[in-house]
Design an enzyme around this catalytic site. Structure first.
Site, PDB file in Angstrom:
ATOM      1  N   ASP A  92       0.865  -1.181   0.000  1.00 35.62           N
ATOM      2  CA  ASP A  92       0.000   0.000   0.000  1.00 35.62           C
ATOM      3  C   ASP A  92       0.903   1.232   0.000  1.00 35.62           C
ATOM      4  OD1 ASP A  92       0.985   0.128   2.548  1.00 35.62           O
ATOM      5  OD2 ASP A  92      -0.940  -0.010   3.551  1.00 35.62           O
ATOM      6  N   SER A  93       0.294   2.407  -0.071  1.00 34.69           N
ATOM      7  CA  SER A  93       1.087   3.628  -0.255  1.00 34.69           C
ATOM      8  C   SER A  93       1.597   4.212   1.054  1.00 34.69           C
ATOM      9  CB  SER A  93       0.220   4.677  -0.932  1.00 34.69           C
ATOM     10  OG  SER A  93      -0.804   5.088  -0.027  1.00 34.69           O
ATOM     11  N   ASP A 146      -2.840   8.219  -1.523  1.00 33.93           N
ATOM     12  CA  ASP A 146      -4.157   8.853  -1.539  1.00 33.93           C
ATOM     13  C   ASP A 146      -4.490   9.404  -0.165  1.00 33.93           C
ATOM     14  OD1 ASP A 146      -4.312   6.306  -0.368  1.00 33.93           O
ATOM     15  OD2 ASP A 146      -6.441   6.126  -0.789  1.00 33.93           O
ATOM     16  N   GLY A 215     -11.300   3.712   0.858  1.00 39.00           N
ATOM     17  CA  GLY A 215     -12.250   4.430   1.705  1.00 39.00           C
ATOM     18  C   GLY A 215     -13.572   3.721   1.906  1.00 39.00           C
ATOM     19  N   ASP A 265      -8.067  -7.475   0.225  1.00 40.75           N
ATOM     20  CA  ASP A 265      -7.203  -7.728   1.378  1.00 40.75           C
ATOM     21  C   ASP A 265      -8.006  -7.329   2.601  1.00 40.75           C
ATOM     22  OD1 ASP A 265      -6.781  -4.672   1.026  1.00 40.75           O
ATOM     23  OD2 ASP A 265      -5.892  -5.122   2.963  1.00 40.75           O
ATOM     24  N   CYS A 303     -13.996 -28.436   7.240  1.00 42.34           N
ATOM     25  CA  CYS A 303     -12.767 -27.813   6.743  1.00 42.34           C
ATOM     26  C   CYS A 303     -11.657 -28.849   6.612  1.00 42.34           C
ATOM     27  CB  CYS A 303     -12.344 -26.721   7.715  1.00 42.34           C
ATOM     28  SG  CYS A 303     -10.942 -25.755   7.160  1.00 42.34           S
ATOM     29  N   CYS A 305      -8.388 -27.877   6.349  1.00 44.19           N
ATOM     30  CA  CYS A 305      -7.129 -27.158   6.586  1.00 44.19           C
ATOM     31  C   CYS A 305      -6.255 -27.942   7.565  1.00 44.19           C
ATOM     32  CB  CYS A 305      -7.405 -25.749   7.114  1.00 44.19           C
ATOM     33  SG  CYS A 305      -7.669 -25.656   8.897  1.00 44.19           S
ATOM     34  N   CYS A 308      -7.790 -27.947  11.164  1.00 37.93           N
ATOM     35  CA  CYS A 308      -8.991 -28.753  11.390  1.00 37.93           C
ATOM     36  C   CYS A 308      -8.726 -30.250  11.231  1.00 37.93           C
ATOM     37  CB  CYS A 308     -10.111 -28.297  10.456  1.00 37.93           C
ATOM     38  SG  CYS A 308     -10.720 -26.650  10.888  1.00 37.93           S
ATOM     39  N   HIS A 334      -6.299 -21.617   9.922  1.00 42.86           N
ATOM     40  CA  HIS A 334      -7.681 -21.997   9.579  1.00 42.86           C
ATOM     41  C   HIS A 334      -8.436 -20.843   8.904  1.00 42.86           C
ATOM     42  CE1 HIS A 334     -11.822 -23.147   9.617  1.00 42.86           C
ATOM     43  NE2 HIS A 334     -12.061 -22.001  10.229  1.00 42.86           N
TER      44      HIS A 334
END
Ligand SMILES: [Zn+2]
Length: 379
Positions: A92-93, A146, A215, A265, A303, A305, A308, A334
């Site tokens: 990110d900026s 920004d 935003g 994200d 799940c 994963c 789990c 998880h």
């Protein structure tokens, strides 16, 4: 630009599946990018991130410029050399964190003056400086600097921030040099549809290879966000990636994919995991809840994963309540797996023209109630 391309490979309604190629690998979209604030996803090894299907990580310019400093990272081969993550990175900026974390900030058209939340040292972040730092960090995708006003700001300050964001976007475009980095513009404008449209048009004049919507993770009502995305969908170039910054829950991701978003994200899956809150296919589960003390079931019985497959709710709750470090690791693995798994199924359902069916069914189950009462413990 060298090593980059984006292609929409399937559509279903307004949802898109695509392929984003970067110098450090391909990303199938829609995609979720785990947040690795300081160059690491808290509590999780790169090896485990790879195993659960993470393809691209986000790192925060603000945190890294303050500690260890962009010069140190540049001297060690940029983020890829420094961290050992050889897949794509996005930075990110620094803007969002300056506005949310730093003290004593003063904003004018030049940039933002602030004091570090780490040691109080004074800094000036400008569009040129943000691009220079991001060039040193060396992520594949970098973001324009920004101004992100708070969600409860009045129209006046939002309009001013939108004007400044366009001004700064042009300066970022001019300062951008590295051919092996893609620079995305960020659309601002709060929930004011006319400001959003103006912002999008001004940014599109600068011809960015991708566009982010900023935003919209700042406490605004959900209907406001949906309306903004509805307005932007036909405006933004159809063949370029769209990134909704900082959003959100699994429900938010499904609803935003339905409105043409490709990249996401959010800190929710990782931060909530460290606080003992798990996302499951049938709602949320809080490890603090005493009813899991002797529960032998895995955190999410559906799940597959690594957590789990090997861990009961009772054991995970015990680790969490005891403050064991592995509780954060197991819970984060998880939660991220669930996000990445949902995005994989989203892509598949778009290719099969069954996205709406998948979205409805998944939303229904996320809000489900199991035999023990509501699966969703209050956050
Ligand atoms: Zn799991």
């Amino acid at each position: 630009m060298a090593g980059f391309s984006f292609e929409v490979t399937a559509r279903d309604g307004r949802a898109r599946a695509g392929r984003l190629v970067t110098p450090h690998g391909e990303i199938e979209t829609p995609a979720f990018m785990p947040v690795g604030t300081a160059g690491a996803v808290k509590g999780v090894l790169h090896r485990d991130l790879r195993e659960i299907g993470a393809r691209v990580l986000l790192a925060n310019t603000y945190h890294l410029m303050l500690r260890p400093g962009d010069a140190v990272i540049a001297s060690l081969g940029g983020l890829h050399g420094f961290t050992g993550w050889d897949g794509p990175f996005l930075t990110d900026s620094g803007g969002y964190q300056v506005f949310s974390l730093a003290a004593l900030r003063r904003i004018d058209d030049e940039g933002v003056r602030f004091r570090s939340h780490v040691d109080g040292s004074p800094h000036l972040l400008t569009p040129e400086r943000s691009i220079e730092i991001q060039a040193r960090l060396g992520a594949d995708i970098v973001m324009a600097f920004d101004e992100c006003p708070p969600g409860d700001a009045a129209r006046g300050p939002i309009e001013e921030a939108t004007r400044r964001t366009s001004l700064w976007a042009r300066r970022c475009r001019n300062a951008h040099r590295r051919a092996d980095q893609w620079l995305f513009g960020i659309v601002q404008g709060g929930t004011h549809l006319d400001l959003r449209e103006r912002s999008a048009r001004e940014l599109m004049e600068l011809d960015f290879p991708g566009y982010a919507v900023g935003g919209l993770s700042v406490g605004e009502p959900r209907e406001g966000r949906d309306l903004v995305l509805d307005r932007l969908d036909p405006l933004l170039p159809a063949g370029r990636p769209r990134y909704l910054m900082g959003v959100g829950t699994p429900e938010d991701l499904l609803d935003s994919v339905a409105r043409g978003i490709d990249l996401f994200d959010c800190v929710l899956p990782t931060r909530n995991a460290r606080n003992g809150q798990l996302f499951t296919r049938t709602g949320r589960l809080s490890l603090r809840n005493a009813r899991y003390r002797d529960d032998p079931r895995p955190p999410d019985p559906e799940c597959s994963c690594p957590t789990c497959r090997t861990t009961s709710r009772a054991y995970l709750r015990h680790l969490h309540m005891s403050g064991e470090l592995t509780a954060a690791t197991l819970a984060t693995v998880h939660n991220l797996f669930l996000y990445l798994d949902i995005m994989g199924k989203v892509r598949q359902s778009i290719r099969l023209c069954r996205f709406e069916e998948y979205r409805r069914e998944t939303l229904r189950r996320l809000a489900a109630v199991d035999e023990d009462g509501p699966a969703c413990d209050a956050p």
